[in-house]
Design a protein around this motif. Structure first.
Motif, PDB file in Angstrom:
ATOM      1  N   THR A 140       0.807  -1.221   0.000  1.00 33.63           N
ATOM      2  CA  THR A 140       0.000   0.000   0.000  1.00 33.63           C
ATOM      3  C   THR A 140       0.845   1.279   0.000  1.00 33.63           C
ATOM      4  O   THR A 140       0.314   2.355  -0.195  1.00 33.63           O
ATOM      5  N   ILE A 141       2.149   1.150   0.246  1.00 36.85           N
ATOM      6  CA  ILE A 141       2.993   2.357   0.265  1.00 36.85           C
ATOM      7  C   ILE A 141       3.728   2.459  -1.055  1.00 36.85           C
ATOM      8  O   ILE A 141       4.616   1.667  -1.360  1.00 36.85           O
ATOM      9  N   SER A 142       3.337   3.453  -1.868  1.00 35.28           N
ATOM     10  CA  SER A 142       3.889   3.566  -3.218  1.00 35.28           C
ATOM     11  C   SER A 142       4.621   4.886  -3.378  1.00 35.28           C
ATOM     12  O   SER A 142       4.565   5.749  -2.501  1.00 35.28           O
ATOM     13  N   PHE A 143       5.253   5.049  -4.519  1.00 34.41           N
ATOM     14  CA  PHE A 143       6.106   6.221  -4.714  1.00 34.41           C
ATOM     15  C   PHE A 143       5.676   7.063  -5.911  1.00 34.41           C
ATOM     16  O   PHE A 143       5.567   8.276  -5.811  1.00 34.41           O
ATOM     17  N   LEU A 144       5.431   6.421  -7.039  1.00 33.83           N
ATOM     18  CA  LEU A 144       4.986   7.168  -8.215  1.00 33.83           C
ATOM     19  C   LEU A 144       3.489   7.467  -8.088  1.00 33.83           C
ATOM     20  O   LEU A 144       3.064   8.606  -8.159  1.00 33.83           O
ATOM     21  N   HIS A 145       2.722   6.435  -7.901  1.00 33.74           N
ATOM     22  CA  HIS A 145       1.296   6.639  -7.670  1.00 33.74           C
ATOM     23  C   HIS A 145       1.091   7.072  -6.224  1.00 33.74           C
ATOM     24  O   HIS A 145       1.894   6.750  -5.358  1.00 33.74           O
ATOM     25  N   GLU A 146       0.010   7.783  -6.006  1.00 30.97           N
ATOM     26  CA  GLU A 146      -0.297   8.220  -4.653  1.00 30.97           C
ATOM     27  C   GLU A 146      -0.830   7.004  -3.882  1.00 30.97           C
ATOM     28  O   GLU A 146      -1.696   6.305  -4.389  1.00 30.97           O
ATOM     29  N   PRO A 147      -0.322   6.759  -2.663  1.00 34.45           N
ATOM     30  CA  PRO A 147      -0.897   5.643  -1.907  1.00 34.45           C
ATOM     31  C   PRO A 147      -2.400   5.874  -1.745  1.00 34.45           C
ATOM     32  O   PRO A 147      -2.816   6.994  -1.494  1.00 34.45           O
ATOM     33  N   GLY A 148      -3.143   4.847  -1.956  1.00 30.78           N
ATOM     34  CA  GLY A 148      -4.591   5.011  -1.865  1.00 30.78           C
ATOM     35  C   GLY A 148      -5.227   5.299  -3.208  1.00 30.78           C
ATOM     36  O   GLY A 148      -6.443   5.369  -3.311  1.00 30.78           O
TER      37      GLY A 148
END
Lengths: 170, 343
Positions: B230-238
């Motif tokens: 659930t913790i992403s970098f390019l895409h916003e988490p959520g």
């Protein structure tokens, strides 16, 4: 706080990075066939193992087979050769026993595949050596920095091989 | 060897001792001969048909670490049953979060995902550019122009100072890329611009469906590592529940999905008659969907000789290696460099 266990002692004598990753719960055993084999051997190698053998936990570290009557620590290994790290692991168990008031215990490493056993002792003068290991392990595993890989041929059979070596050519 | 299983038929899945039992049910509600799936051979379950199951089954699947991905009638991904995390690592989680929270650290990783995607897009474009060039009477320069544009956009990735700006560049790269699809498969299908939710035409339906498969493959792989999906970098988490899978899928989509689409269309394994165009949307017919899923599965199983590891690895395993590289970056072991196809 990390508990120093027999596995960590073994890894300490093989690869500090493996030890650091393992202690920080970054584990790969679930996709290693070798580990699965070892586990199976552990469960099945000695089906007649007497009931007097016990699993004991000392200071958070587990000894799988301990015979309290003869005071012998048994350790089963899948390896096809004797390893310094196996001896170290059992010496650590003997050290734990000694620290918990059991004097004069000995160790026996069993290699079912080799049909060989290896006796291990812990003399009084060995104790400081084990203590150095324990302190060194605590220092390494609590460090922020993951140790370097060792780049040895044995890396190929390690369950962390893909983890350590996966990279892209620039 | 664990393999993903794809369920197209309606039926009932149940636990039978330590085996999965699937009883197909036909349209009249009549039960067919049950099939048994030994649990050690089951990777994830992909459910396209209608599945009957009880909590005893889900408890069993959860215990065995098997995820179930659901798709609705329109082939849209509706969600997954994800078993409880079994590889928790506090340090990994903290480091991953730290990299998300520090804008400088976050953009560094996000840029890498865009670079990876762009490089693999270029690989696909160059392959087809080469092919059209070898056709003597072809004077179309669409692909060549697109390659130059993507290269220029790729060169501007390091100048992106924040994620929205980077997403803008990424959007332009995709746009340029999708504009070439008509030049690649134009004879049978036409993309006519990318459309989603719902896809307007056949090619759009294929892309959406393929991307979904890629996303779930990445999600399953992440599940078997210590990364938090659930913790992403390019895409916003959520952005979606498991947005790290979107990040990683970005890198693999051109290689795993787009190439497969082009190949299947150019070999006429997919025809316009394989689709059902409805008002404002388009879906694949069941037989075509099966063929496409099978193609995707074979693609994942295919192996290449890894240049650094020096042994054969499957495309599916490449996704796992990507997770490892990311983990190493987060732990400060080695800078993450995205996977770059070289063939």
């Amino acid at each position: 706080m990390h508990t120093v266990t027999g596995s960590l002692i073994g890894m300490y004598h093989i690869c500090k990075r493996e030890m650091w990753l393992h202690a920080n719960h970054i584990r790969m055993e679930h996709n290693s066939e070798l580990v699965a084999e070892g586990k199976q051997l552990h469960e099945q190698a000695y089906p007649q193992r007497a009931e007097r053998y016990r699993e004991i936990i000392l200071d958070g570290s587990k000894i799988d087979f301990y015979d309290p009557y003869d005071k012998v620590v048994h350790e089963i290994k899948k390896s096809d050769k004797l390893e310094h790290s196996h001896v170290a692991q059992v010496q650590f168990y003997l050290y734990l026993l000694r620290r918990n008031g059991v004097e004069g215990a000995t160790g026996l490493i069993e290699y079912p595949k080799l049909r060989q056993t290896q006796t291990v002792r812990l003399e009084e003068e060995d104790v400081p050596m084990v203590e150095t290991w324990v302190q060194d392990i605590e220092r390494i595993v609590t460090s922020e920095q993951c140790p370097d890989r060792i780049a040895k041929s044995k890396c190929r059979s390690c369950s962390y091989f893909d983890f350590c070596y996966a990279t892209e050519e620039p | 060897m664990k393999q993903p299983k794809y369920l197209f038929n309606a039926g009932r899945m149940s636990r039978k001792d330590n085996t999965l039992k699937f009883t197909p049910v036909d349209e009249d509600g009549k039960e067919g001969t049950p099939r048994y799936l030994p649990i050690e051979q089951v990777g994830d379950l992909y459910v396209f048909g209608s599945l009957d199951a009880n909590s005893a089954l889900y408890n069993f699947l959860g215990q065995e670490g098997i995820a179930v991905h659901f798709f609705n009638y329109y082939e849209h991904y509706t969600g997954s049953f994800m078993p409880r995390e079994y590889l928790l690592a506090g340090k990994m989680q903290v480091d991953q979060t730290k990299h998300y929270l520090a804008p400088k650290k976050r953009i560094e990783i996000a840029r890498r995902f865009v670079e990876g995607a762009a490089n693999n897009i270029l690989r696909v474009l160059k392959y087809y550019e080469n092919r059209t060039r070898s056709t003597p009477d072809c004077v179309d320069s669409t692909l060549l122009d697109a390659i130059l544009t993507v290269e220029r956009l790729l060169a501007s990735v390091p100048t992106a100072t924040d994620v929205p700006m980077l997403m803008g560049i990424e959007g332009n790269i995709r746009q340029t890329y999708y504009d070439t699809f008509d030049a690649i498969v134009g004879a049978t299908f036409c993309l006519d611009g990318r459309s989603k939710r719902p896809p307007r035409n056949e090619l759009n339906a294929l892309i959406s469906f393929g991307n979904m498969l890629c996303y779930t493959a990445c999600l399953s792989t992440i599940y078997h590592t210590q990364l938090n999906p659930t913790i992403s970098f390019l895409h916003e988490p959520g952005a979606r529940r498991y947005s790290l899978a979107l990040d990683i899928a970005e890198v693999f989509k051109p290689i795993l999905v787009d190439r497969l689409i082009f190949r299947m269309i150019n070999k006429r394994q997919l025809q316009p008659s394989d689709f059902r165009v409805e008002i404002g949307s388009c879906v694949m017919k069941e037989a075509a969907r099966k063929r496409f899923v099978q193609g995707f599965d074979e693609q994942l199983k295919e192996t290449i000789k890894h240049r650094v590891l020096g042994r054969s690895v499957s495309y599916r395993h490449l996704i796992k290696l990507e997770c490892y590289k990311l983990q190493k970056h987060l732990l400060g072991v080695e800078e993450y460099r995205p996977f770059k196809a070289w063939w």
